[in-house]
Write an enzyme that holds these catalytic residues in place. Sequence first.
Site, PDB file in Angstrom:
ATOM      1  N   ARG A 285       0.974  -1.305  -0.427  1.00  0.00           N
ATOM      2  CA  ARG A 285       0.091   0.094   0.249  1.00  0.00           C
ATOM      3  C   ARG A 285       1.228   1.765  -0.068  1.00  0.00           C
ATOM      4  O   ARG A 285       0.050   2.599  -1.163  1.00  0.00           O
ATOM      5  CB  ARG A 285      -0.844   0.090   1.487  1.00  0.00           C
ATOM      6  CG  ARG A 285      -1.663   1.184   1.461  1.00  0.00           C
ATOM      7  CD  ARG A 285      -2.563   1.217   2.568  1.00  0.00           C
ATOM      8  NE  ARG A 285      -3.130   2.723   2.914  1.00  0.00           N
ATOM      9  CZ  ARG A 285      -2.948   3.171   3.548  1.00  0.00           C
ATOM     10  NH1 ARG A 285      -1.776   3.254   4.284  1.00  0.00           N
ATOM     11  NH2 ARG A 285      -3.094   4.587   4.175  1.00  0.00           N
ATOM     12  N   SER A 300      -6.559   3.047   0.997  1.00  0.00           N
ATOM     13  CA  SER A 300      -6.872   3.343   2.279  1.00  0.00           C
ATOM     14  C   SER A 300      -6.651   1.370   1.855  1.00  0.00           C
ATOM     15  O   SER A 300      -6.491   0.551   0.803  1.00  0.00           O
ATOM     16  CB  SER A 300      -8.152   3.121   3.164  1.00  0.00           C
ATOM     17  OG  SER A 300      -8.994   2.754   2.554  1.00  0.00           O
ATOM     18  N   ASP A 343     -19.519   4.844  10.258  1.00  0.00           N
ATOM     19  CA  ASP A 343     -20.630   6.020  11.935  1.00  0.00           C
ATOM     20  C   ASP A 343     -19.990   7.668  11.095  1.00  0.00           C
ATOM     21  O   ASP A 343     -19.352   7.736  10.951  1.00  0.00           O
ATOM     22  CB  ASP A 343     -19.084   6.055  12.599  1.00  0.00           C
ATOM     23  CG  ASP A 343     -19.676   6.429  14.196  1.00  0.00           C
ATOM     24  OD1 ASP A 343     -20.595   6.721  14.093  1.00  0.00           O
ATOM     25  OD2 ASP A 343     -18.571   7.361  15.115  1.00  0.00           O
ATOM     26  N   GLN A 372     -17.601   8.159   1.119  1.00  0.00           N
ATOM     27  CA  GLN A 372     -17.269   8.204   2.080  1.00  0.00           C
ATOM     28  C   GLN A 372     -17.233   9.636   2.543  1.00  0.00           C
ATOM     29  O   GLN A 372     -17.828  10.620   3.309  1.00  0.00           O
ATOM     30  CB  GLN A 372     -15.610   8.116   2.544  1.00  0.00           C
ATOM     31  CG  GLN A 372     -15.397   6.327   2.724  1.00  0.00           C
ATOM     32  CD  GLN A 372     -14.340   5.941   2.999  1.00  0.00           C
ATOM     33  OE1 GLN A 372     -12.951   6.978   2.681  1.00  0.00           O
ATOM     34  NE2 GLN A 372     -13.592   4.841   3.406  1.00  0.00           N
ATOM     35  N   SER A 393     -17.367  -4.713   8.764  1.00  0.00           N
ATOM     36  CA  SER A 393     -17.619  -3.574   9.375  1.00  0.00           C
ATOM     37  C   SER A 393     -15.845  -3.012  10.149  1.00  0.00           C
ATOM     38  O   SER A 393     -15.232  -3.336  10.766  1.00  0.00           O
ATOM     39  CB  SER A 393     -18.171  -3.482  10.340  1.00  0.00           C
ATOM     40  OG  SER A 393     -18.216  -2.515  11.852  1.00  0.00           O
ATOM     41  N   ASN A 394     -15.304  -1.406   9.563  1.00  0.00           N
ATOM     42  CA  ASN A 394     -14.258  -1.905  10.320  1.00  0.00           C
ATOM     43  C   ASN A 394     -13.759  -0.551  11.632  1.00  0.00           C
ATOM     44  O   ASN A 394     -13.970   0.687  11.537  1.00  0.00           O
ATOM     45  CB  ASN A 394     -13.362  -0.811   9.110  1.00  0.00           C
ATOM     46  CG  ASN A 394     -11.780  -0.286   9.413  1.00  0.00           C
ATOM     47  OD1 ASN A 394     -11.238  -1.103  10.897  1.00  0.00           O
ATOM     48  ND2 ASN A 394     -11.122   0.395   8.866  1.00  0.00           N
ATOM     49  N   HIS A 446     -26.320 -18.605  11.224  1.00  0.00           N
ATOM     50  CA  HIS A 446     -26.271 -20.541  11.808  1.00  0.00           C
ATOM     51  C   HIS A 446     -27.186 -21.384  10.872  1.00  0.00           C
ATOM     52  O   HIS A 446     -27.056 -22.398  11.020  1.00  0.00           O
ATOM     53  CB  HIS A 446     -25.481 -20.828  12.971  1.00  0.00           C
ATOM     54  CG  HIS A 446     -25.084 -22.046  13.665  1.00  0.00           C
ATOM     55  ND1 HIS A 446     -24.551 -22.678  12.549  1.00  0.00           N
ATOM     56  CD2 HIS A 446     -24.101 -22.069  14.398  1.00  0.00           C
ATOM     57  CE1 HIS A 446     -23.168 -23.855  12.715  1.00  0.00           C
ATOM     58  NE2 HIS A 446     -23.244 -23.226  13.879  1.00  0.00           N
ATOM     59  N   ASP A 450     -22.151 -22.947   8.219  1.00  0.00           N
ATOM     60  CA  ASP A 450     -22.035 -23.774   9.186  1.00  0.00           C
ATOM     61  C   ASP A 450     -20.472 -23.386   9.492  1.00  0.00           C
ATOM     62  O   ASP A 450     -19.562 -22.599   8.444  1.00  0.00           O
ATOM     63  CB  ASP A 450     -21.280 -25.774   9.235  1.00  0.00           C
ATOM     64  CG  ASP A 450     -20.706 -25.584   7.964  1.00  0.00           C
ATOM     65  OD1 ASP A 450     -19.091 -25.516   7.846  1.00  0.00           O
ATOM     66  OD2 ASP A 450     -21.497 -26.130   6.552  1.00  0.00           O
TER      67      ASP A 450
END
Length: 476
Positions: A285, A300, A343, A372, A393-394, A446, A450
């Site tokens: 990166r 990113s 967020d 973003q 989700s970071n 579930h 599995d």
Amino acid sequence: VCIHRVRSCSGIRFIKSKYVCVFDKSALKFSHQQRLFRTSAVSCGQIVQFKLSDIGEGITEVTVKEWYIKEGDSVSQFDSICEVQSDKASVTITSRYDGIIRKLHYNLDEIAYVGKPLVDIEIDASKGVSPEEDVVETPPMSHEEHTHQEIKGHKTLATPAVRRLAMENNIKLSEVVGTGKDNRILKEDILNYLAKQTGAILPPSPKAEIIPPLPKSETVPAAPKDRARKIPVPVSRPIVFSGKDKTEPVTGFHKAMVKTMSAALKIPHFGYCDEIDLTQLVQLREELKPVAQVRGVKLSFMPFFIKAASLGLLQYPILNASLDESCQNVTYKASHNIGVAMDTEQGLIVPNVKNVQVCSVFEIASELNRLQSLGSAGQLGTNDLTGGTFTLSNIGTIGGTYAKPVILPPEVAIGALGKIQVLPRFNGKGEVFKAQIMNVSWSADHRIIDGATMARFSNLWKSYLENPASMLLDLK
């Protein structure tokens, strides 16, 4: 002369007479001289009610967040009237008519309902617009109405030929990003949008130009290797004690979260966690960041995580599926629309990158930048926030390491990414070295997934990230 009634229009008085009795010549002379008096009705303007069209996704009500006009203002077609917010997205409503605003039916923060009038507009009756033409009674929005209702920040400018092409392929112009002048939508934009929806790969446009990387002397200098790691600083706010309880309605994205999480409680979750050595990816990166920056894109780690997940979903399509409410049928999704939890000040939102399976890492990064940017401004559209098939989700951007993510129905799996830490690890020779370690926490439904399948997918995703060059073998 016996007068039936008198009314005013644009300051000119005229008489609509039920009958006229002429008694002498003076009366006739008076009637002849006063040319403003007539015996037939004249309409100088026509009031039409502009109604809130069906926004889609089952939305029946929205909150009026901002008015761009006031009573007495003149508007033209495609002029912004107001911004409304549903529990899924913010939408800017634009005018279908040229005219003058005569009435606003709602105040700020009031609830507006689909099919009910937003504003009254006085139009020129000479243009032949009948009162029936402005009534939006059909529950689904027609293609024509889609061209007059846009996601904020995207003008739906297009030629009639392009509009017809979009209509024939059942495409909403508000969902297509125009590349022409003033964001005008071109034929190529429609074809590229179709290709992404169907998964077809079109040849590159002759207008496309790849900007080569700058010479080493002009490249952006890399950050010092020994710089201190950025530590997130907790944000503190002044504490105010009011001494009184405060009750607020649940609205907007918070309302959507209530619905989604209530539905998620019906899903039996199971978790799986692992750690990933991102040492090679961190180095890669750093090498690619200047190249992406020259192209105007901030690179990113997330585009790599998303692409690796898509490559894993090709091998384990059950993770990119949905289960119907009766738990009788499983639908395997052809498109990898991978969501990214964000967020924002408005609350938790999860826009998604469409058709990741046919996107390059650079294209994913570019789309993430757009999402973003719109998310920070509260301008994400319905298309950006719906249709997801898999989610990441970071939590690491805030500082978390482990999590127990909740699945977003109708999806069946979600992953939470922790922060990247420099930790000691052993290599194959038993030597200690510094490693860039990230933890991941998976949750899966579930009922149809599995533990072994989840573990194998995670291992494949992990291998792509620990050896980024291996992704080249499976990229399409």
